[in-house]
Scaffold this active site. Structure first.
Site, PDB file in Angstrom:
ATOM      1  N   GLU A 114      -7.429 -33.853 -53.927  1.00  0.00           N
ATOM      2  CA  GLU A 114      -8.823 -33.328 -52.299  1.00  0.00           C
ATOM      3  C   GLU A 114      -9.485 -34.382 -52.628  1.00  0.00           C
ATOM      4  O   GLU A 114     -10.940 -34.861 -53.931  1.00  0.00           O
ATOM      5  CB  GLU A 114      -9.185 -31.890 -52.819  1.00  0.00           C
ATOM      6  CG  GLU A 114      -8.297 -30.732 -52.948  1.00  0.00           C
ATOM      7  CD  GLU A 114      -9.157 -29.336 -53.778  1.00  0.00           C
ATOM      8  OE1 GLU A 114     -10.006 -29.543 -53.609  1.00  0.00           O
ATOM      9  OE2 GLU A 114      -7.975 -28.225 -54.297  1.00  0.00           O
ATOM     10  N   GLU A 138      -8.125 -27.545 -60.581  1.00  0.00           N
ATOM     11  CA  GLU A 138      -9.016 -27.276 -61.402  1.00  0.00           C
ATOM     12  C   GLU A 138      -9.363 -26.208 -62.163  1.00  0.00           C
ATOM     13  O   GLU A 138     -10.214 -24.693 -62.251  1.00  0.00           O
ATOM     14  CB  GLU A 138     -10.196 -27.009 -60.094  1.00  0.00           C
ATOM     15  CG  GLU A 138     -10.083 -27.741 -58.851  1.00  0.00           C
ATOM     16  CD  GLU A 138     -11.245 -27.906 -57.788  1.00  0.00           C
ATOM     17  OE1 GLU A 138     -11.877 -26.677 -57.887  1.00  0.00           O
ATOM     18  OE2 GLU A 138     -11.503 -28.840 -57.494  1.00  0.00           O
TER      19      GLU A 138
HETATM   20  C1  GBH Z   1     -12.399 -27.089 -54.654  1.00  0.00           C
HETATM   21  O1  GBH Z   1     -12.895 -26.614 -55.203  1.00  0.00           O
HETATM   22  C2  GBH Z   1     -10.770 -25.990 -54.144  1.00  0.00           C
HETATM   23  O2  GBH Z   1      -9.944 -26.509 -54.685  1.00  0.00           O
HETATM   24  C3  GBH Z   1     -10.612 -25.757 -53.510  1.00  0.00           C
HETATM   25  O3  GBH Z   1      -9.597 -25.129 -53.433  1.00  0.00           O
HETATM   26  C4  GBH Z   1     -11.768 -25.548 -51.708  1.00  0.00           C
HETATM   27  O4  GBH Z   1     -10.759 -24.964 -51.195  1.00  0.00           O
HETATM   28  C5  GBH Z   1     -12.492 -26.923 -51.889  1.00  0.00           C
HETATM   29  O5  GBH Z   1     -12.595 -27.478 -52.847  1.00  0.00           O
HETATM   30  C6  GBH Z   1     -13.444 -26.970 -51.418  1.00  0.00           C
HETATM   31  O6  GBH Z   1     -14.770 -26.388 -51.973  1.00  0.00           O
HETATM   32  O7  GBH Z   1     -21.114 -22.019 -53.955  1.00  0.00           O
HETATM   33  O8  GBH Z   1     -22.518 -23.058 -55.589  1.00  0.00           O
HETATM   34  O9  GBH Z   1     -21.159 -21.239 -55.803  1.00  0.00           O
HETATM   35  C7  GBH Z   1     -14.058 -27.837 -55.343  1.00  0.00           C
HETATM   36  C8  GBH Z   1     -15.201 -27.432 -56.435  1.00  0.00           C
HETATM   37  C9  GBH Z   1     -15.839 -25.311 -57.176  1.00  0.00           C
HETATM   38  C10 GBH Z   1     -17.456 -26.572 -55.279  1.00  0.00           C
HETATM   39  C11 GBH Z   1     -16.440 -24.120 -56.487  1.00  0.00           C
HETATM   40  C12 GBH Z   1     -17.494 -25.064 -54.836  1.00  0.00           C
HETATM   41  C13 GBH Z   1     -19.316 -23.667 -55.927  1.00  0.00           C
HETATM   42  C14 GBH Z   1     -20.417 -23.802 -56.257  1.00  0.00           C
HETATM   43  N1  GBH Z   1     -15.819 -25.950 -55.971  1.00  0.00           N
HETATM   44  N2  GBH Z   1     -18.230 -24.477 -55.773  1.00  0.00           N
HETATM   45  S1  GBH Z   1     -21.621 -22.667 -55.179  1.00  0.00           S
END
Ligand code: GBH
Length: 451
Positions: A358, A170
């Site tokens: 994922e 990512e």
């Molecule tokens: C993945 O990211 C990651 O690869 C993994 O490590 C993680 O544990 C998993 O998903 C679950 O989240 O709360 O509004 O700030 C997925 C993409 C990017 C989605 C960060 C959530 C934060 C949004 N993620 N995002 S916010």
């Protein structure tokens, strides 16, 4: 029985890989053991106010010590594949320079333990835990080179036993969320030109990493990456909306997967960025566009799109308060995104092979009388995997699925407040407990069919 009783065949092709995914900083703990160097996430999580409850990855699931238990969880599910990541700073405590043999030994043990149980490791080289000693972090072009050196070194150590490597996880997250939004390490809010440069270093790291892995790995080693491309879903499945969504996906990911698959920054991106466009050196784009053996996608929330008469030909539909979500506010439920992710990438760029690296969700997961009956997670997974079945049935080259996650773990800025596992983890004792979703996944894997 009447003819109408013939059930739809929900089986997957023979040899389809079912697995689970995790990442080093989220599960390992042992932050100061065996010569591991500090990372940007150690610094970030130890900075007050950055992570929920002040949680850190110092202990996490303690998988550094309990990796054999993790293997048992996998064999309990019957899966034959495991996506894991390597902590760069266990191998090169300062990001580069002299390797740390104890770090290499650790991953040799983990991988041998998996192989002895009949489980194929799919190894991600970088899942966000950047050695803190690297000057400038991702703002420095040198970090991309350091990454390639590390990835090449590790591939040389592991490719006798590991058949699939992913460079980065990512790129959008470790660049934008860390350097523009400031909600992930290193917590910066840079201006647009600097952010674009960080993004460029991210895709460059991937590209140089592909070349370095190919140079040192055994012939036939499969190299790809794990991207969470922003997938646009046609809200009405008719040709004009489908075309609109496809265009939106290509443009929204111009600085990430689109650049990687096309080996250039497309005009709409360069025009929109103007003077803030990244500085590109000779050879960069060729490296970034290095051919891949597979593309792996992390699939979570959809972005709905409709065709629109005005330029650029599509309109993004904002999520509504009434849209269904899981336990994380960002995790809108839209199972069709899984189908459209595979189909769109396939139509745009025709990769030879694809994986879902994922997919999964956070849920409340109440622990009642020693059980976690996460029916909502089962619902989520059944619907998303159903859409993947549709993609496979239509002939798209999807070859495997990694559920996020094998167990509850350190969920970045949310610390331990959000649980994504199909095994429950007691973070006081380190004990793991299969949830109802684990029992459901085991049945799916055993039958190689949606249940
Ligand atoms: C993945 O990211 C990651 O690869 C993994 O490590 C993680 O544990 C998993 O998903 C679950 O989240 O709360 O509004 O700030 C997925 C993409 C990017 C989605 C960060 C959530 C934060 C949004 N993620 N995002 S916010």
């Amino acid at each position: 029985a009447s003819a109408l009783a013939a059930p739809l065949d929900m089986s997957f092709p023979k040899g389809f890989r079912w697995g689970c995914a995790t990442a080093s900083y989220q599960i390992e703990g042992a932050a100061n053991e065996d010569g591991r160097g500090p990372t940007n996430w150690d610094v970030f999580s130890h900075t007050p106010g950055r992570v929920a409850n002040g949680d850190t990855g110092d202990v996490a699931c303690d998988s550094y010590h309990r990796y054999a238990d993790d293997t048992k969880l996998l064999t309990g599910l019957g899966v034959k594949a495991y996506r894991m990541s390597i902590a760069w700073s266990r191998i090169f405590p300062e990001g580069r320079g002299k390797p740390n043999q104890k770090g290499v030994d650790h991953y040799n043990r983990v991988i041998d333990n998996l192989l002895a149980a009949g489980i194929d490791p799919y190894v991600t080289m970088f899942h966000w835990d950047l050695p803190a000693a690297l000057p400038g972090g991702w703002q420095s072009r040198d970090t991309a080179k350091a990454f390639a050196d590390y990835a090449g070194y590790m591939a040389g150590k592991l490719s006798d036993r590991v058949g699939h490597f992913m460079t980065t996880n990512e790129i959008r997250c470790f660049t934008d969320i860390g350097h523009q939004e400031g909600r992930h390490a290193p917590g910066l809010k840079l201006g647009q030109a600097d952010v674009n440069q960080v993004r460029h270093h991210g895709v460059l790291a991937h590209g140089l990493g592909v070349q370095a892995i190919r140079a040192s790995a055994r012939k036939g080693t499969q190299v790809g990456l794990a991207e969470n491309t922003v997938f646009h879903v046609p809200v009405i499945e008719t040709p004009e909306h489908i075309e609109a969504a496809k265009k939106a996906t290509r443009e929204a990911n111009a600085m990430f997967l689109t650049a990687i698959m096309e080996g250039r920054y497309i005009d709409s991106y360069l025009t929109a960025q103007g003077a803030a466009a990244p500085k590109v050196e000779a050879g960069d784009m060729a490296a970034i566009g290095s051919p891949l053996d597979f593309v792996a996608l992390n699939v979570y929330a959809p972005v709905y799109v409709r065709a629109d008469a005005s330029a650029p030909g599509y309109a993004v539909i904002p999520h509504l308060a009434s849209s269904p979500r899981m336990a994380s506010p960002w995790l809108y439920v839209g199972p069709e995104v899984a189908y459209w992710a595979v189909r769109t990438v396939s139509e745009l760029w025709s990769p030879k092979s694809m994986y879902i690296s994922e997919n999964g969700c956070s849920a409340d997961d109440p622990l009642v009388n020693g059980r976690v009956d996460d029916a909502d997670r089962v619902m989520f997974l059944r619907n998303y995997i159903g859409q993947l079945h549709r993609a496979v049935a239509e002939g798209y080259p999807l070859h495997g699925y990694f559920l996020w996650s094998l167990m509850d773990n350190f969920e970045w800025a949310d610390g331990y407040t959000k649980r994504f596992g199909i095994h429950y983890v007691d973070f006081q004792t380190g004990q793991r407990l299969p949830k109802l979703s684990a029992a459901w996944y085991r049945e799916l894997v055993a039958r190689n069919a949606l249940v």
